[in-house]
Motif scaffolding. Sequence first.
Motif, PDB file in Angstrom:
ATOM      1  N   GLU A  39      -4.721  -1.528  -8.971  1.00  0.00           N
ATOM      2  CA  GLU A  39      -3.481  -1.967  -8.327  1.00  0.00           C
ATOM      3  C   GLU A  39      -3.422  -1.536  -6.858  1.00  0.00           C
ATOM      4  O   GLU A  39      -2.368  -1.162  -6.333  1.00  0.00           O
ATOM      5  N   THR A  40      -4.581  -1.569  -6.198  1.00  0.00           N
ATOM      6  CA  THR A  40      -4.689  -1.283  -4.778  1.00  0.00           C
ATOM      7  C   THR A  40      -4.899  -2.596  -4.032  1.00  0.00           C
ATOM      8  O   THR A  40      -5.729  -3.409  -4.444  1.00  0.00           O
ATOM      9  N   PRO A  41      -4.153  -2.853  -2.960  1.00  0.00           N
ATOM     10  CA  PRO A  41      -4.330  -4.125  -2.248  1.00  0.00           C
ATOM     11  C   PRO A  41      -5.735  -4.270  -1.669  1.00  0.00           C
ATOM     12  O   PRO A  41      -6.282  -3.332  -1.090  1.00  0.00           O
ATOM     13  N   VAL A  42      -6.298  -5.477  -1.845  1.00  0.00           N
ATOM     14  CA  VAL A  42      -7.656  -5.763  -1.408  1.00  0.00           C
ATOM     15  C   VAL A  42      -7.666  -7.076  -0.646  1.00  0.00           C
ATOM     16  O   VAL A  42      -6.980  -8.039  -1.014  1.00  0.00           O
ATOM     17  N   ALA A  43      -8.445  -7.119   0.434  1.00  0.00           N
ATOM     18  CA  ALA A  43      -8.766  -8.364   1.135  1.00  0.00           C
ATOM     19  C   ALA A  43     -10.275  -8.519   1.104  1.00  0.00           C
ATOM     20  O   ALA A  43     -11.010  -7.535   1.243  1.00  0.00           O
ATOM     21  N   ALA A  44     -10.742  -9.745   0.924  1.00  0.00           N
ATOM     22  CA  ALA A  44     -12.177  -9.997   0.841  1.00  0.00           C
ATOM     23  C   ALA A  44     -12.661 -10.699   2.104  1.00  0.00           C
ATOM     24  O   ALA A  44     -11.953 -11.528   2.674  1.00  0.00           O
ATOM     25  N   THR A  45     -13.874 -10.347   2.526  1.00  0.00           N
ATOM     26  CA  THR A  45     -14.524 -11.039   3.634  1.00  0.00           C
ATOM     27  C   THR A  45     -15.886 -11.511   3.143  1.00  0.00           C
ATOM     28  O   THR A  45     -16.796 -10.705   2.947  1.00  0.00           O
ATOM     29  N   LEU A  46     -15.993 -12.807   2.902  1.00  0.00           N
ATOM     30  CA  LEU A  46     -17.246 -13.412   2.478  1.00  0.00           C
ATOM     31  C   LEU A  46     -17.785 -14.202   3.661  1.00  0.00           C
ATOM     32  O   LEU A  46     -17.248 -15.247   4.023  1.00  0.00           O
ATOM     33  N   MET A  47     -18.856 -13.687   4.255  1.00  0.00           N
ATOM     34  CA  MET A  47     -19.368 -14.276   5.494  1.00  0.00           C
ATOM     35  C   MET A  47     -20.459 -15.292   5.179  1.00  0.00           C
ATOM     36  O   MET A  47     -21.658 -15.014   5.298  1.00  0.00           O
ATOM     37  N   PRO A  54       0.816  -1.216   0.000  1.00  0.00           N
ATOM     38  CA  PRO A  54       0.000   0.000   0.000  1.00  0.00           C
ATOM     39  C   PRO A  54       0.847   1.263   0.000  1.00  0.00           C
ATOM     40  O   PRO A  54       1.984   1.272   0.479  1.00  0.00           O
ATOM     41  N   ASP A  55       0.257   2.360  -0.528  1.00  0.00           N
ATOM     42  CA  ASP A  55       0.917   3.663  -0.501  1.00  0.00           C
ATOM     43  C   ASP A  55       0.654   4.399   0.809  1.00  0.00           C
ATOM     44  O   ASP A  55       1.455   5.223   1.233  1.00  0.00           O
ATOM     45  N   THR A  56      -0.497   4.112   1.435  1.00  0.00           N
ATOM     46  CA  THR A  56      -0.855   4.770   2.688  1.00  0.00           C
ATOM     47  C   THR A  56      -1.486   3.726   3.617  1.00  0.00           C
ATOM     48  O   THR A  56      -1.793   2.609   3.193  1.00  0.00           O
ATOM     49  N   GLU A  57      -1.701   4.114   4.886  1.00  0.00           N
ATOM     50  CA  GLU A  57      -2.319   3.207   5.855  1.00  0.00           C
ATOM     51  C   GLU A  57      -3.839   3.324   5.861  1.00  0.00           C
ATOM     52  O   GLU A  57      -4.514   2.644   6.627  1.00  0.00           O
ATOM     53  N   GLY A  58      -4.401   4.177   5.008  1.00  0.00           N
ATOM     54  CA  GLY A  58      -5.840   4.383   4.995  1.00  0.00           C
ATOM     55  C   GLY A  58      -6.587   3.197   4.403  1.00  0.00           C
ATOM     56  O   GLY A  58      -6.298   2.756   3.289  1.00  0.00           O
ATOM     57  N   VAL A  59      -7.554   2.657   5.157  1.00  0.00           N
ATOM     58  CA  VAL A  59      -8.325   1.491   4.731  1.00  0.00           C
ATOM     59  C   VAL A  59      -9.753   1.917   4.400  1.00  0.00           C
ATOM     60  O   VAL A  59     -10.380   2.657   5.169  1.00  0.00           O
ATOM     61  N   ALA A  60     -10.262   1.435   3.285  1.00  0.00           N
ATOM     62  CA  ALA A  60     -11.664   1.627   2.928  1.00  0.00           C
ATOM     63  C   ALA A  60     -12.412   0.316   3.134  1.00  0.00           C
ATOM     64  O   ALA A  60     -11.886  -0.755   2.818  1.00  0.00           O
ATOM     65  N   ILE A  61     -13.618   0.397   3.672  1.00  0.00           N
ATOM     66  CA  ILE A  61     -14.449  -0.784   3.890  1.00  0.00           C
ATOM     67  C   ILE A  61     -15.723  -0.622   3.081  1.00  0.00           C
ATOM     68  O   ILE A  61     -16.432   0.389   3.209  1.00  0.00           O
ATOM     69  N   ALA A 113      -8.208  -1.836   0.795  1.00  0.00           N
ATOM     70  CA  ALA A 113      -9.663  -1.945   0.895  1.00  0.00           C
ATOM     71  C   ALA A 113     -10.082  -3.336   1.324  1.00  0.00           C
ATOM     72  O   ALA A 113      -9.399  -4.331   1.037  1.00  0.00           O
ATOM     73  N   ILE A 114     -11.209  -3.384   2.023  1.00  0.00           N
ATOM     74  CA  ILE A 114     -11.857  -4.639   2.386  1.00  0.00           C
ATOM     75  C   ILE A 114     -13.214  -4.676   1.694  1.00  0.00           C
ATOM     76  O   ILE A 114     -14.029  -3.773   1.885  1.00  0.00           O
ATOM     77  N   VAL A 115     -13.404  -5.693   0.882  1.00  0.00           N
ATOM     78  CA  VAL A 115     -14.706  -5.928   0.257  1.00  0.00           C
ATOM     79  C   VAL A 115     -15.404  -6.982   1.098  1.00  0.00           C
ATOM     80  O   VAL A 115     -14.969  -8.130   1.161  1.00  0.00           O
ATOM     81  N   LEU A 116     -16.499  -6.565   1.757  1.00  0.00           N
ATOM     82  CA  LEU A 116     -17.153  -7.402   2.759  1.00  0.00           C
ATOM     83  C   LEU A 116     -18.597  -7.652   2.352  1.00  0.00           C
ATOM     84  O   LEU A 116     -19.333  -6.716   2.034  1.00  0.00           O
ATOM     85  N   SER A 117     -18.983  -8.916   2.370  1.00  0.00           N
ATOM     86  CA  SER A 117     -20.353  -9.227   1.932  1.00  0.00           C
ATOM     87  C   SER A 117     -20.928 -10.404   2.705  1.00  0.00           C
ATOM     88  O   SER A 117     -20.231 -11.378   3.003  1.00  0.00           O
ATOM     89  N   CYS A 118     -22.224 -10.295   3.005  1.00  0.00           N
ATOM     90  CA  CYS A 118     -23.011 -11.408   3.519  1.00  0.00           C
ATOM     91  C   CYS A 118     -23.888 -11.922   2.372  1.00  0.00           C
ATOM     92  O   CYS A 118     -24.246 -11.178   1.453  1.00  0.00           O
ATOM     93  N   PRO A 119     -24.265 -13.200   2.392  1.00  0.00           N
ATOM     94  CA  PRO A 119     -25.057 -13.754   1.277  1.00  0.00           C
ATOM     95  C   PRO A 119     -26.470 -13.164   1.254  1.00  0.00           C
ATOM     96  O   PRO A 119     -27.115 -13.017   2.299  1.00  0.00           O
ATOM     97  N   THR A 120     -26.923 -12.791   0.071  1.00  0.00           N
ATOM     98  CA  THR A 120     -28.293 -12.313  -0.131  1.00  0.00           C
ATOM     99  C   THR A 120     -28.823 -12.905  -1.429  1.00  0.00           C
ATOM    100  O   THR A 120     -28.059 -13.398  -2.277  1.00  0.00           O
TER     101      THR A 120
END
Length: 704
Positions: free
Chosen positions: A402-410, A294-301, A375-382
């Motif tokens: 080219e921004t690092p992403v982690a996914a949370t699929l609940m 990452p370029d900065t420590e700022g996280v988007a959710i 960024a965190i891409v977070l989703s619950c099933p719908t």
Amino acid sequence: MGELSTLFAPERVAVVGASEKEGTVGYAITKNLRDDFDGTVVPVNPNRDDVLGLDCYGSVGDAGDVDVAVVVVPPTVVLDIVREAAEAGVRNVVVITAGFGESGGEGSDRERDLVELAEEYDLNLVGPNSLGIMSTAIDLNATFGPRNASPGNISFMSQSGAFITAVLDWAAERDIGFKDVVSLGNKAVLDESDFAREWGDDDGTDVILGYLEDITDGQAFIETAREVTQETPMLVVKSGRTQAGASAAASHTGAIAGSDAAYETGLDQAGVLRVESVQELFDFAEILAGQPLPDTEGVAIISNAGGPGVMATDAVGDSMLSLADFTDETLDRLQEFLPEEANIYNPVDIIGDAPIERFEETIDIVLADDNVGMAIVLSCPTATLSFEDLADATVALQAEHETPVAATLMGGSSTELPAEMLSDAGIPTYFDPERAVGSLEALSRYAEIQDREYTEPETFDIDRERITEILTSAVESGRTQLGVESMELLDACGIETPPGGVVDSPREAEALAGDIDGDVVMKIVSPDITHKSDIGGVEVGVSTEEIASTYEDLVVRARNYQPDADIVGVQIQEMVDLDSGTETIVGVNRDPQFGPLVMFGLGGIFVEIMEDTSFRVAPVTEVDGQEMIDEVTSSPLLYGARGREPADVPALVEVIQRVSQLVTEFPAITELDINPVVATPDGAAAIDLRLTLDAEALQTQEQP
């Protein structure tokens, strides 16, 4: 690859002690090699003509050219076999056999002989007491483990063979692959530094992992890992956090700096990320191997569920990261696009009925914001969203921005295929938002490591001859515990001390005090009395008229406290205005693996209670010293908090550096406390000293 290239890329591997008998180590290793290895397997057993359908040889010397010899014979004959292999031209040996240093007694003697043999023939020797080695690039499984590793870009070393078998089993279920795997065993010859160096030069290794119970040579490891981690991230699980033995330490520093403090500090200085669990080890490895920094420590959710979004936000708040502040342009675009019920601020809640188009557009807008480093891409099933579609969109947009992403699929089974799709693109997926945040934090920490600039420690002009005289004189008089009577040692190091000295009679006390302007401080001097103030052994603000009587009082108090104590005398010292300064401590405890561990913290009588301290492995640079000061919670006191005049922090940094140089150049000093070091606006002065000497080390030390 480097010096160990043939260890991990052999064409012919000999198994010395190969066996047809199921349930034996010789059988398991031979079978693993026969079933998978791309090269030639050469069984060696003088009692057989063939093993598992392979031609068997009576000795390594009869087997022709061999790149790696795996030794599985009784410990009493290992040395003979290794010598035979070395004389046959084998340069890589893996000793599986146990019964060496780990067993003590004769085993320790055998291990010493094995090391000498390896040095004589310049062998790359793994073990003894090793599970073996693996390299998936050539399907090499020279272990007696139950399964081979899956191919991948992670190389893994472990001091525990059982840990390797457990991890491989665990990783197989999660589609985690490896490049090379090494069971270090007793590390008699090759150790963690050797493999870190090798894998740092290996294009097929993107991340280095380790399970370590100790580090053979801490200084060498720091030097090696610093170079390696500038290009290749390294993660370590270090077991053992106890402070066993700390209670017996003679100094404040020794009492505070348990064994784990040295590892925590040493690994950090080496640029190695320490992790707490197997889960973290592979969570962090996956994101480091798959995502850009990452370029900065700022996280988007970005979430379709309010509750999980809050969980992720809390996890960010508990980490070193921060929520990204969106630009006005981003907020305007989100407000224009999202439904009125949505939350356009970070964390972005696109609400539960969001279809793939809403997720896709929101991710695109957010990743385009320059304030968003991760960024965190977070989703619950719908019913309105397909996880597969979300995975497709996330992969495409991450690659585009080219921004690092982690996914949370609940979810449960519905996440399996999408998680695989994301993983194939290097995007890790987690059920728990906290794990996603932890992995992004590891990514940010490694980005900081890559940005570090390592500098050489400054060498100060110190009086080495005088320091040697002081230490030698103490040892010759039978003293290994030194106190304020040796304050001249600090003068010889260029560290400021108040005027004064040690006297052994009331008359001498009066004469010395007469040379000092104003009232003085008087302290009992005894190597047997550690905490002088606790027994009334310190008097402050003593006037000229009170010098003789105070001398007598201090000696009487010391005798009453400990009748057999060795009373050297009484120290007379010019008073330092503590109200205009801040009491700090600079100390050293010598760690068996890393060497001198330098401590800085809040000083005075409460140091062990407050434990507001920071550490560095010596030698300490100017940058290290400044960081040590800034890391302690009480550091604002030095910078003028609550109306105080700022202290001369550069002078304090120099004291830390000079102490570091002293203990580096004089390894006979095993523990040292300067407490307090009073930092004032005009400088930093050492008021008290305590140190412990290793008499034998001093006798063998090179003289200046």
